[in-house]
Design an enzyme around this catalytic site. Structure first.
Site, PDB file in Angstrom:
ATOM      1  CG  ASP A 118      67.029  83.614  24.979  1.00  0.00           C
ATOM      2  OD1 ASP A 118      66.311  84.444  24.378  1.00  0.00           O
ATOM      3  OD2 ASP A 118      68.182  83.868  25.365  1.00  0.00           O
TER       4      ASP A 118
ATOM      5  CG  HIS B 137      40.720  70.587  34.166  1.00  0.00           C
ATOM      6  ND1 HIS B 137      40.212  71.183  33.045  1.00  0.00           N
ATOM      7  CD2 HIS B 137      40.358  69.282  34.074  1.00  0.00           C
ATOM      8  CE1 HIS B 137      39.575  70.281  32.309  1.00  0.00           C
ATOM      9  NE2 HIS B 137      39.650  69.118  32.912  1.00  0.00           N
TER      10      HIS B 137
ATOM     11  CG  ASP C 180      42.729  62.758  35.106  1.00  0.00           C
ATOM     12  OD1 ASP C 180      43.318  62.066  34.254  1.00  0.00           O
ATOM     13  OD2 ASP C 180      41.690  63.401  34.863  1.00  0.00           O
TER      14      ASP C 180
ATOM     15  CG  ASP D 253      42.038  60.962  30.350  1.00  0.00           C
ATOM     16  OD1 ASP D 253      42.516  61.229  31.472  1.00  0.00           O
ATOM     17  OD2 ASP D 253      41.083  61.575  29.850  1.00  0.00           O
TER      18      ASP D 253
ATOM     19  CG  HIS E 179      33.392  65.912  35.002  1.00  0.00           C
ATOM     20  ND1 HIS E 179      33.335  64.620  34.568  1.00  0.00           N
ATOM     21  CD2 HIS E 179      33.866  65.873  36.267  1.00  0.00           C
ATOM     22  CE1 HIS E 179      33.760  63.810  35.526  1.00  0.00           C
ATOM     23  NE2 HIS E 179      34.081  64.549  36.578  1.00  0.00           N
TER      24      HIS E 179
ATOM     25  CG  HIS F  58      37.196  62.662  26.881  1.00  0.00           C
ATOM     26  ND1 HIS F  58      38.409  62.173  26.455  1.00  0.00           N
ATOM     27  CD2 HIS F  58      37.316  62.836  28.221  1.00  0.00           C
ATOM     28  CE1 HIS F  58      39.229  62.074  27.495  1.00  0.00           C
ATOM     29  NE2 HIS F  58      38.592  62.456  28.592  1.00  0.00           N
TER      30      HIS F  58
ATOM     31  CG  HIS G 211      39.474  66.323  26.170  1.00  0.00           C
ATOM     32  ND1 HIS G 211      39.103  67.459  26.834  1.00  0.00           N
ATOM     33  CD2 HIS G 211      39.673  65.391  27.144  1.00  0.00           C
ATOM     34  CE1 HIS G 211      39.088  67.226  28.146  1.00  0.00           C
ATOM     35  NE2 HIS G 211      39.435  65.982  28.357  1.00  0.00           N
TER      36      HIS G 211
ATOM     37  CD  GLU H  68      36.810  61.744  32.104  1.00  0.00           C
ATOM     38  OE1 GLU H  68      37.296  62.372  33.062  1.00  0.00           O
ATOM     39  OE2 GLU H  68      37.180  61.902  30.936  1.00  0.00           O
TER      40      GLU H  68
ATOM     41  CE1 TYR I 277      36.147  64.983  40.810  1.00  0.00           C
ATOM     42  CE2 TYR I 277      34.005  65.427  39.798  1.00  0.00           C
ATOM     43  CZ  TYR I 277      35.245  64.816  39.754  1.00  0.00           C
ATOM     44  OH  TYR I 277      35.588  64.050  38.667  1.00  0.00           O
TER      45      TYR I 277
ATOM     46  NE  ARG J 144      38.781  62.855  36.699  1.00  0.00           N
ATOM     47  CZ  ARG J 144      39.101  64.000  37.298  1.00  0.00           C
ATOM     48  NH1 ARG J 144      38.192  64.668  38.007  1.00  0.00           N
ATOM     49  NH2 ARG J 144      40.324  64.488  37.215  1.00  0.00           N
TER      50      ARG J 144
ATOM     51  CD  GLU K 141      39.740  59.879  32.602  1.00  0.00           C
ATOM     52  OE1 GLU K 141      40.420  60.499  33.444  1.00  0.00           O
ATOM     53  OE2 GLU K 141      39.440  60.336  31.489  1.00  0.00           O
TER      54      GLU K 141
HETATM   55  N1  GLY Z   1      42.483  64.239  32.032  1.00  0.00           N
HETATM   56  C1  GLY Z   1      41.490  65.037  31.446  1.00  0.00           C
HETATM   57  C2  GLY Z   1      40.216  64.342  31.405  1.00  0.00           C
HETATM   58  O1  GLY Z   1      40.003  63.408  32.141  1.00  0.00           O
HETATM   59  O2  GLY Z   1      39.385  64.594  30.592  1.00  0.00           O
HETATM   60 MN    MN Z   2      39.253  62.111  30.551  1.00  0.00          MN
HETATM   61 MN    MN Z   3      41.517  62.257  32.927  1.00  0.00          MN
END
Ligand code: GLY
Ligand code: MN
Ligand code: MN
Length: 467
Positions: free
Chosen positions: A63, A273, A290, A301, A373, A377, A384, A402, A406, A423, A425
Protein backbone atom coordinates in the site's frame (compact mmCIF):
# COMPACT_ATOMS: atom_id res chain seq x y z
CA UNK A 1 -30.77 19.94 3.06
CA UNK A 2 -28.21 17.39 4.16
CA UNK A 3 -26.61 17.60 0.74
CA UNK A 4 -26.55 21.37 0.95
CA UNK A 5 -24.91 21.22 4.35
CA UNK A 6 -22.26 18.86 3.04
CA UNK A 7 -21.54 21.21 0.17
CA UNK A 8 -21.37 24.16 2.52
CA UNK A 9 -18.92 22.37 4.79
CA UNK A 10 -16.93 21.36 1.72
CA UNK A 11 -16.84 24.91 0.37
CA UNK A 12 -15.84 26.32 3.74
CA UNK A 13 -13.11 23.82 4.48
CA UNK A 14 -11.47 23.45 1.06
CA UNK A 15 -9.61 26.77 1.04
CA UNK A 16 -8.30 26.12 4.55
CA UNK A 17 -7.38 22.55 3.75
CA UNK A 18 -5.22 23.95 1.02
CA UNK A 19 -3.34 26.65 2.87
CA UNK A 20 0.01 25.65 4.22
CA UNK A 21 2.16 27.72 6.52
CA UNK A 22 5.87 28.15 7.10
CA UNK A 23 6.95 26.98 3.69
CA UNK A 24 10.38 27.80 2.25
CA UNK A 25 10.39 31.18 0.55
CA UNK A 26 13.08 30.44 -2.03
CA UNK A 27 11.25 28.16 -4.46
CA UNK A 28 11.57 29.07 -8.12
CA UNK A 29 8.96 31.67 -9.02
CA UNK A 30 6.17 31.07 -11.52
CA UNK A 31 7.83 33.68 -13.76
CA UNK A 32 10.88 31.41 -14.03
CA UNK A 33 8.81 28.49 -15.27
CA UNK A 34 6.87 30.76 -17.62
CA UNK A 35 10.15 32.00 -19.04
CA UNK A 36 11.30 28.41 -19.60
CA UNK A 37 8.10 27.64 -21.51
CA UNK A 38 8.69 30.69 -23.68
CA UNK A 39 12.26 29.54 -24.37
CA UNK A 40 10.98 26.03 -25.15
CA UNK A 41 8.34 27.44 -27.51
CA UNK A 42 10.96 29.50 -29.33
CA UNK A 43 12.79 26.27 -30.21
CA UNK A 44 9.70 24.42 -31.42
CA UNK A 45 9.21 24.03 -35.17
CA UNK A 46 6.25 25.73 -36.86
CA UNK A 47 2.82 24.18 -36.31
CA UNK A 48 3.89 21.86 -33.51
CA UNK A 49 2.64 20.85 -30.08
CA UNK A 50 4.64 19.44 -27.16
CA UNK A 51 3.03 17.02 -24.72
CA UNK A 52 4.70 16.53 -21.33
CA UNK A 53 3.45 14.07 -18.72
CA UNK A 54 4.09 13.76 -14.98
CA UNK A 55 6.23 10.86 -13.87
CA UNK A 56 4.33 7.78 -12.66
CA UNK A 57 3.98 6.99 -8.97
CA UNK A 58 5.93 3.88 -7.98
CA UNK A 59 5.20 1.16 -5.44
CA UNK A 60 7.61 0.86 -2.52
CA UNK A 61 5.70 -1.84 -0.67
CA UNK A 62 2.10 -2.99 -1.10
CA UNK A 63 0.00 0.00 0.00
CA UNK A 64 3.00 2.31 0.20
CA UNK A 65 4.42 4.32 -2.68
CA UNK A 66 7.92 5.77 -2.93
CA UNK A 67 7.94 9.45 -2.05
CA UNK A 68 6.84 11.06 -5.27
CA UNK A 69 9.51 12.69 -7.43
CA UNK A 70 8.36 15.09 -10.12
CA UNK A 71 9.45 14.69 -13.72
CA UNK A 72 12.27 17.29 -13.94
CA UNK A 73 11.10 18.43 -17.39
CA UNK A 74 7.54 18.95 -16.13
CA UNK A 75 8.87 20.81 -13.10
CA UNK A 76 11.23 22.95 -15.21
CA UNK A 77 8.49 23.94 -17.64
CA UNK A 78 5.60 24.38 -15.22
CA UNK A 79 6.64 24.27 -11.55
CA UNK A 80 4.06 21.52 -11.13
CA UNK A 81 5.26 18.78 -8.79
CA UNK A 82 2.18 16.54 -8.56
CA UNK A 83 1.49 13.26 -10.34
CA UNK A 84 -1.25 12.70 -12.95
CA UNK A 85 -0.76 15.88 -14.95
CA UNK A 86 -0.17 16.67 -18.59
CA UNK A 87 1.10 19.90 -20.09
CA UNK A 88 0.51 20.97 -23.68
CA UNK A 89 2.70 23.68 -25.18
CA UNK A 90 1.71 25.01 -28.59
CA UNK A 91 4.01 26.83 -30.97
CA UNK A 92 1.16 29.05 -32.15
CA UNK A 93 -1.86 30.34 -30.24
CA UNK A 94 -4.91 28.09 -30.55
CA UNK A 95 -8.66 28.56 -30.77
CA UNK A 96 -10.67 31.70 -30.36
CA UNK A 97 -9.34 32.10 -26.81
CA UNK A 98 -5.77 32.21 -28.23
CA UNK A 99 -4.26 29.94 -25.59
CA UNK A 100 -0.75 28.61 -26.26
CA UNK A 101 -0.46 26.24 -23.32
CA UNK A 102 -2.85 24.06 -21.37
CA UNK A 103 -2.26 22.23 -18.09
CA UNK A 104 -4.38 19.31 -16.91
CA UNK A 105 -4.10 18.62 -13.18
CA UNK A 106 -5.56 16.33 -10.52
CA UNK A 107 -9.00 17.42 -9.43
CA UNK A 108 -9.31 18.71 -5.87
CA UNK A 109 -10.81 16.12 -3.57
CA UNK A 110 -11.10 16.66 0.17
CA UNK A 111 -11.12 12.95 0.99
CA UNK A 112 -8.03 12.13 -1.10
CA UNK A 113 -6.26 15.22 0.18
CA UNK A 114 -6.84 14.12 3.75
CA UNK A 115 -5.07 10.84 2.95
CA UNK A 116 -2.30 11.75 0.56
CA UNK A 117 -1.82 15.48 0.75
CA UNK A 118 -2.78 18.78 -0.77
CA UNK A 119 -3.52 19.26 -4.45
CA UNK A 120 -3.17 22.50 -6.36
CA UNK A 121 -6.24 21.84 -8.48
CA UNK A 122 -7.34 24.24 -11.19
CA UNK A 123 -7.39 27.36 -9.02
CA UNK A 124 -3.99 26.61 -7.47
CA UNK A 125 -2.44 25.96 -10.87
CA UNK A 126 -3.75 29.34 -12.00
CA UNK A 127 -2.76 31.37 -8.95
CA UNK A 128 0.45 29.58 -7.90
CA UNK A 129 1.82 28.43 -11.26
CA UNK A 130 0.48 31.29 -13.38
CA UNK A 131 -1.37 29.23 -16.01
CA UNK A 132 -4.51 30.71 -17.52
CA UNK A 133 -5.90 27.59 -19.20
CA UNK A 134 -6.18 24.72 -16.72
CA UNK A 135 -8.52 21.73 -16.62
CA UNK A 136 -8.98 18.67 -14.53
CA UNK A 137 -7.21 15.60 -15.89
CA UNK A 138 -10.49 13.80 -16.38
CA UNK A 139 -11.37 16.38 -19.05
CA UNK A 140 -8.30 15.62 -21.17
CA UNK A 141 -10.06 12.83 -23.05
CA UNK A 142 -12.90 15.13 -24.11
CA UNK A 143 -10.63 18.12 -24.79
CA UNK A 144 -11.09 19.27 -28.38
CA UNK A 145 -7.69 18.89 -29.98
CA UNK A 146 -6.98 17.51 -33.41
CA UNK A 147 -3.43 16.23 -33.15
CA UNK A 148 -3.50 15.33 -36.87
CA UNK A 149 -3.44 19.02 -37.82
CA UNK A 150 0.04 19.52 -36.33
CA UNK A 151 3.17 18.96 -38.44
CA UNK A 152 4.98 17.70 -35.37
CA UNK A 153 3.95 16.28 -32.00
CA UNK A 154 6.87 16.54 -29.58
CA UNK A 155 6.89 14.21 -26.59
CA UNK A 156 9.20 12.25 -24.31
CA UNK A 157 9.34 8.45 -24.14
CA UNK A 158 5.94 7.16 -23.06
CA UNK A 159 6.25 4.86 -20.03
CA UNK A 160 4.88 1.41 -20.82
CA UNK A 161 4.69 0.12 -17.25
CA UNK A 162 2.01 2.35 -15.76
CA UNK A 163 -0.55 0.13 -14.07
CA UNK A 164 -3.99 -0.02 -15.67
CA UNK A 165 -6.54 1.93 -13.67
CA UNK A 166 -10.17 2.97 -14.07
CA UNK A 167 -9.72 6.41 -12.55
CA UNK A 168 -10.32 8.88 -15.42
CA UNK A 169 -7.81 11.48 -14.27
CA UNK A 170 -4.75 9.43 -13.44
CA UNK A 171 -1.65 9.02 -15.60
CA UNK A 172 -2.79 5.75 -17.13
CA UNK A 173 -5.94 7.42 -18.48
CA UNK A 174 -4.02 10.49 -19.67
CA UNK A 175 -1.48 8.39 -21.58
CA UNK A 176 -4.21 6.21 -23.06
CA UNK A 177 -6.16 9.26 -24.22
CA UNK A 178 -3.06 10.84 -25.72
CA UNK A 179 -2.10 7.72 -27.66
CA UNK A 180 -5.60 7.32 -28.98
CA UNK A 181 -6.16 11.04 -29.78
CA UNK A 182 -2.79 11.33 -31.48
CA UNK A 183 -3.01 7.92 -33.18
CA UNK A 184 0.25 6.77 -31.61
CA UNK A 185 0.72 3.02 -31.77
CA UNK A 186 4.46 3.04 -31.35
CA UNK A 187 6.86 5.70 -30.17
CA UNK A 188 8.06 7.98 -32.92
CA UNK A 189 11.82 8.38 -32.41
CA UNK A 190 11.99 11.76 -34.14
CA UNK A 191 9.39 13.13 -31.71
CA UNK A 192 11.31 11.98 -28.63
CA UNK A 193 14.67 13.05 -30.15
CA UNK A 194 13.34 16.53 -30.73
CA UNK A 195 12.00 16.69 -27.17
CA UNK A 196 15.42 15.71 -25.85
CA UNK A 197 17.23 18.15 -28.12
CA UNK A 198 15.10 21.07 -27.02
CA UNK A 199 15.10 20.27 -23.28
CA UNK A 200 18.86 19.52 -23.35
CA UNK A 201 19.73 22.77 -25.04
CA UNK A 202 17.72 24.69 -22.43
CA UNK A 203 18.64 22.77 -19.30
CA UNK A 204 22.38 22.57 -20.00
CA UNK A 205 22.68 26.33 -19.45
CA UNK A 206 21.70 27.38 -15.95
CA UNK A 207 19.76 30.61 -15.49
CA UNK A 208 20.60 33.00 -12.60
CA UNK A 209 17.62 31.61 -10.64
CA UNK A 210 18.88 28.06 -11.06
CA UNK A 211 22.40 29.08 -10.10
CA UNK A 212 21.14 30.30 -6.72
CA UNK A 213 19.68 26.85 -6.00
CA UNK A 214 22.69 25.00 -7.42
CA UNK A 215 25.06 26.99 -5.22
CA UNK A 216 22.89 26.22 -2.22
CA UNK A 217 22.57 22.47 -2.82
CA UNK A 218 26.31 22.10 -3.39
CA UNK A 219 27.27 24.29 -0.46
CA UNK A 220 25.13 22.43 2.05
CA UNK A 221 26.39 19.09 0.70
CA UNK A 222 29.93 20.31 1.40
CA UNK A 223 28.96 21.10 5.00
CA UNK A 224 27.77 17.49 5.30
CA UNK A 225 30.99 16.07 3.83
CA UNK A 226 33.07 18.22 6.16
CA UNK A 227 31.06 17.18 9.20
CA UNK A 228 31.59 13.50 8.41
CA UNK A 229 35.32 14.15 7.94
CA UNK A 230 35.37 15.46 11.51
CA UNK A 231 33.00 12.91 13.01
CA UNK A 232 34.18 9.69 11.38
CA UNK A 233 36.25 7.05 13.13
CA UNK A 234 36.97 3.36 12.57
CA UNK A 235 34.01 2.33 14.76
CA UNK A 236 31.42 4.31 12.83
CA UNK A 237 29.14 2.37 10.46
CA UNK A 238 28.63 3.25 6.80
CA UNK A 239 24.96 3.83 7.55
CA UNK A 240 25.74 6.27 10.33
CA UNK A 241 28.03 8.31 8.07
CA UNK A 242 25.24 8.27 5.46
CA UNK A 243 22.83 9.46 8.19
CA UNK A 244 25.00 12.44 9.08
CA UNK A 245 24.82 13.57 5.46
CA UNK A 246 21.05 13.09 5.43
CA UNK A 247 20.56 14.98 8.69
CA UNK A 248 22.61 17.95 7.54
CA UNK A 249 20.83 18.07 4.17
CA UNK A 250 17.48 18.26 5.96
CA UNK A 251 18.83 20.75 8.48
CA UNK A 252 19.42 23.16 5.61
CA UNK A 253 16.00 22.50 4.06
CA UNK A 254 16.92 20.05 1.31
CA UNK A 255 14.18 17.62 0.32
CA UNK A 256 16.68 14.76 0.55
CA UNK A 257 19.38 13.39 -1.74
CA UNK A 258 19.60 13.75 -5.51
CA UNK A 259 20.55 10.07 -5.89
CA UNK A 260 21.14 7.04 -3.71
CA UNK A 261 24.09 7.87 -1.44
CA UNK A 262 27.24 5.82 -1.94
CA UNK A 263 29.05 5.43 1.39
CA UNK A 264 31.55 2.61 1.00
CA UNK A 265 34.45 1.54 3.21
CA UNK A 266 37.53 -0.21 1.78
CA UNK A 267 36.42 -2.90 -0.70
CA UNK A 268 32.95 -1.30 -0.87
CA UNK A 269 34.54 1.90 -2.18
CA UNK A 270 35.61 -0.12 -5.25
CA UNK A 271 31.94 -0.76 -6.20
CA UNK A 272 31.04 2.19 -8.38
CA UNK A 273 27.35 2.37 -7.52
CA UNK A 274 27.53 0.78 -4.07
CA UNK A 275 24.24 1.43 -2.29
CA UNK A 276 23.86 -0.97 0.64
CA UNK A 277 25.88 1.22 3.03
CA UNK A 278 25.52 -1.49 5.64
CA UNK A 279 29.04 -2.28 6.89
CA UNK A 280 28.79 -2.01 10.67
CA UNK A 281 32.35 -0.68 11.00
CA UNK A 282 34.37 1.42 8.57
CA UNK A 283 37.53 0.26 10.33
CA UNK A 284 40.97 1.59 9.45
CA UNK A 285 40.02 1.93 5.81
CA UNK A 286 39.27 4.58 3.26
CA UNK A 287 35.66 5.74 3.18
CA UNK A 288 34.37 6.78 -0.24
CA UNK A 289 31.35 9.08 0.11
CA UNK A 290 29.49 10.08 -3.05
CA UNK A 291 26.58 12.03 -1.57
CA UNK A 292 24.74 15.13 -2.72
CA UNK A 293 21.54 16.78 -1.58
CA UNK A 294 18.50 17.70 -3.64
CA UNK A 295 17.42 21.24 -2.84
CA UNK A 296 14.18 22.45 -4.44
CA UNK A 297 14.75 19.95 -7.23
CA UNK A 298 18.43 20.66 -7.85
CA UNK A 299 21.04 18.01 -7.14
CA UNK A 300 24.59 18.31 -5.92
CA UNK A 301 27.02 15.48 -6.72
CA UNK A 302 30.07 15.53 -4.44
CA UNK A 303 32.52 12.75 -3.64
CA UNK A 304 35.20 12.78 -1.00
CA UNK A 305 37.40 9.85 -0.03
CA UNK A 306 38.80 9.97 3.49
CA UNK A 307 40.76 7.74 5.86
CA UNK A 308 38.47 6.74 8.74
CA UNK A 309 41.31 6.99 11.25
CA UNK A 310 42.35 10.43 10.01
CA UNK A 311 45.59 9.46 8.24
CA UNK A 312 46.19 8.18 4.71
CA UNK A 313 48.66 5.28 4.36
CA UNK A 314 51.50 5.75 1.84
CA UNK A 315 49.67 3.54 -0.70
CA UNK A 316 46.35 5.31 -0.22
CA UNK A 317 48.10 8.65 -0.55
CA UNK A 318 49.85 7.63 -3.79
CA UNK A 319 46.56 6.60 -5.42
CA UNK A 320 44.74 9.63 -4.00
CA UNK A 321 47.37 11.97 -5.44
CA UNK A 322 46.90 10.61 -8.98
CA UNK A 323 43.15 11.20 -8.78
CA UNK A 324 43.75 14.68 -7.38
CA UNK A 325 46.23 15.48 -10.17
CA UNK A 326 43.75 14.25 -12.77
CA UNK A 327 41.15 16.65 -11.36
CA UNK A 328 43.63 19.54 -11.40
CA UNK A 329 44.53 18.88 -15.05
CA UNK A 330 40.86 18.65 -16.05
CA UNK A 331 40.09 21.90 -14.21
CA UNK A 332 42.58 23.68 -16.50
CA UNK A 333 40.31 22.78 -19.46
CA UNK A 334 37.20 24.05 -17.75
CA UNK A 335 36.17 27.14 -19.71
CA UNK A 336 33.97 28.07 -22.64
CA UNK A 337 34.99 26.41 -25.90
CA UNK A 338 36.59 23.18 -24.64
CA UNK A 339 35.07 20.07 -26.26
CA UNK A 340 33.34 18.20 -23.44
CA UNK A 341 34.91 14.95 -24.58
CA UNK A 342 38.36 16.44 -23.85
CA UNK A 343 37.62 16.33 -20.11
CA UNK A 344 37.29 12.55 -20.23
CA UNK A 345 40.37 12.19 -22.42
CA UNK A 346 42.51 14.28 -20.09
CA UNK A 347 41.43 12.41 -16.95
CA UNK A 348 42.19 9.05 -18.60
CA UNK A 349 45.61 10.28 -19.71
CA UNK A 350 46.66 11.49 -16.24
CA UNK A 351 45.39 8.35 -14.51
CA UNK A 352 47.12 6.06 -17.01
CA UNK A 353 50.43 7.89 -16.53
CA UNK A 354 50.06 7.73 -12.73
CA UNK A 355 49.25 4.02 -12.66
CA UNK A 356 52.19 3.25 -14.95
CA UNK A 357 54.50 5.23 -12.67
CA UNK A 358 53.37 3.17 -9.66
CA UNK A 359 53.87 -0.08 -11.63
CA UNK A 360 50.18 -0.99 -11.40
CA UNK A 361 49.81 -1.15 -15.20
CA UNK A 362 52.26 -1.07 -18.09
CA UNK A 363 49.93 -0.37 -21.03
CA UNK A 364 47.99 2.94 -20.84
CA UNK A 365 44.93 1.16 -22.29
CA UNK A 366 44.73 -0.88 -19.08
CA UNK A 367 43.86 2.27 -17.11
CA UNK A 368 40.24 1.36 -17.98
CA UNK A 369 40.53 -1.64 -15.63
CA UNK A 370 40.90 0.67 -12.65
CA UNK A 371 39.09 3.74 -14.02
CA UNK A 372 36.08 2.37 -15.90
CA UNK A 373 33.78 5.43 -15.87
CA UNK A 374 33.66 8.88 -17.42
CA UNK A 375 35.00 12.03 -15.82
CA UNK A 376 32.17 14.48 -16.31
CA UNK A 377 28.44 14.80 -16.66
CA UNK A 378 26.00 17.69 -16.61
CA UNK A 379 24.41 18.42 -13.23
CA UNK A 380 21.13 20.11 -12.37
CA UNK A 381 17.57 18.91 -11.88
CA UNK A 382 18.83 15.41 -12.71
CA UNK A 383 22.09 14.29 -11.17
CA UNK A 384 23.02 13.11 -14.67
CA UNK A 385 21.49 16.17 -16.23
CA UNK A 386 20.42 16.78 -19.78
CA UNK A 387 22.95 18.39 -22.11
CA UNK A 388 24.83 17.86 -25.35
CA UNK A 389 27.85 15.73 -24.52
CA UNK A 390 29.18 16.05 -28.08
CA UNK A 391 29.33 19.84 -27.84
CA UNK A 392 31.70 22.35 -26.28
CA UNK A 393 31.63 23.83 -22.80
CA UNK A 394 29.63 27.04 -22.52
CA UNK A 395 29.33 29.68 -19.84
CA UNK A 396 26.85 28.73 -17.08
CA UNK A 397 26.99 25.02 -17.70
CA UNK A 398 27.61 22.93 -14.58
CA UNK A 399 29.46 19.66 -14.95
CA UNK A 400 31.08 17.31 -12.49
CA UNK A 401 34.78 16.49 -12.58
CA UNK A 402 35.08 13.06 -11.01
CA UNK A 403 38.08 10.90 -11.84
CA UNK A 404 38.63 7.80 -9.72
CA UNK A 405 40.79 4.71 -9.25
CA UNK A 406 39.34 1.46 -7.90
CA UNK A 407 41.55 -1.55 -7.16
CA UNK A 408 39.45 -4.45 -5.85
CA UNK A 409 41.06 -7.43 -4.09
CA UNK A 410 42.64 -9.97 -6.46
CA UNK A 411 43.46 -7.32 -9.06
CA UNK A 412 46.55 -8.14 -11.11
CA UNK A 413 48.89 -5.85 -9.22
CA UNK A 414 50.85 -5.89 -5.96
CA UNK A 415 48.37 -6.70 -3.18
CA UNK A 416 49.44 -3.62 -1.25
CA UNK A 417 47.10 -1.70 -3.60
CA UNK A 418 44.09 -3.95 -3.07
CA UNK A 419 40.84 -2.52 -1.73
CA UNK A 420 41.86 1.05 -2.34
CA UNK A 421 39.02 2.92 -4.00
CA UNK A 422 39.32 6.68 -4.50
CA UNK A 423 37.03 9.11 -6.25
CA UNK A 424 37.10 12.89 -5.89
CA UNK A 425 34.14 14.68 -7.40
CA UNK A 426 33.48 18.39 -7.68
CA UNK A 427 30.73 20.46 -9.26
CA UNK A 428 32.14 22.96 -11.70
CA UNK A 429 30.42 26.08 -13.01
CA UNK A 430 31.86 27.00 -16.41
CA UNK A 431 32.76 30.64 -16.98
CA UNK A 432 33.91 32.42 -20.16
CA UNK A 433 37.62 32.11 -19.49
CA UNK A 434 37.81 29.85 -16.47
CA UNK A 435 35.59 28.05 -13.96
CA UNK A 436 34.25 28.20 -10.42
CA UNK A 437 34.41 25.13 -8.22
CA UNK A 438 31.04 25.23 -6.45
CA UNK A 439 32.16 22.47 -4.06
CA UNK A 440 35.41 24.17 -3.05
CA UNK A 441 34.13 24.45 0.55
CA UNK A 442 35.00 20.82 1.11
CA UNK A 443 38.75 20.08 1.18
CA UNK A 444 40.25 17.93 -1.57
CA UNK A 445 43.99 17.99 -0.76
CA UNK A 446 44.98 15.00 1.40
CA UNK A 447 46.79 17.37 3.78
CA UNK A 448 43.63 19.47 4.26
CA UNK A 449 41.47 16.38 4.82
CA UNK A 450 43.86 15.11 7.50
CA UNK A 451 43.83 18.53 9.17
CA UNK A 452 40.03 18.72 9.19
CA UNK A 453 39.78 15.15 10.54
CA UNK A 454 41.54 16.38 13.71
CA UNK A 455 38.62 18.70 14.53
CA UNK A 456 35.74 17.58 16.72
CA UNK A 457 32.20 17.26 15.39
CA UNK A 458 28.90 17.92 17.17
CA UNK A 459 28.00 14.38 16.18
CA UNK A 460 30.80 13.02 18.42
CA UNK A 461 28.86 14.24 21.46
CA UNK A 462 25.58 12.56 20.60
CA UNK A 463 24.64 9.82 23.02
CA UNK A 464 21.80 7.34 22.58
CA UNK A 465 20.51 4.61 24.89
CA UNK A 466 21.79 1.09 24.35
CA UNK A 467 19.07 -1.19 22.94
N1 GLY B 1 26.67 10.06 -7.98
C1 GLY B 1 26.61 9.56 -9.29
C2 GLY B 1 27.71 10.07 -10.09
O1 GLY B 1 28.71 10.50 -9.56
O2 GLY B 1 27.64 10.17 -11.27
MN1 MN C 1 28.75 12.33 -10.75
MN1 MN D 1 28.70 11.25 -7.65
Amino acid sequence: MKQFLCLLVFALTMPFAHSQENLPTDYLEKEFHHGRREAFRALMPANSVAVIFSYPERVFSRDVDYNYHANPDMYYLSGHKEPDAVLLIFKEAQGTEKYNEVLFVRERNAAYEMWTGRRLGIEGAKSKLGFTTVYNGKDFNGFAIDFAKFDKIIYDKIPTDVAENNNPDNLYALLKSFKSKAGITQVNETSTDLFHKITSSLREIKTPEELVLMRKTVKLSCVAHNEVMKAVGPDMSENEADGIHAYIHKHYGAEGEGYGPIVGAGANGCILHYWENNATKIDNQLLLMDVGSEYHGYSADVTRTIPANGKFTEEQKAIYQIVYDAQEEVFKLCKEGTPIQDLNKKAKEVIAAGLIKLGIITDPKDARIYYPHGCSHFLGLDVHDKGNYMGNLKENMILTVEPGIYIPANSKCDKKWWNIGVRIEDDILMLKDSYENLSADSPRKWQDIEALAKQKSTFNDMKFPKI
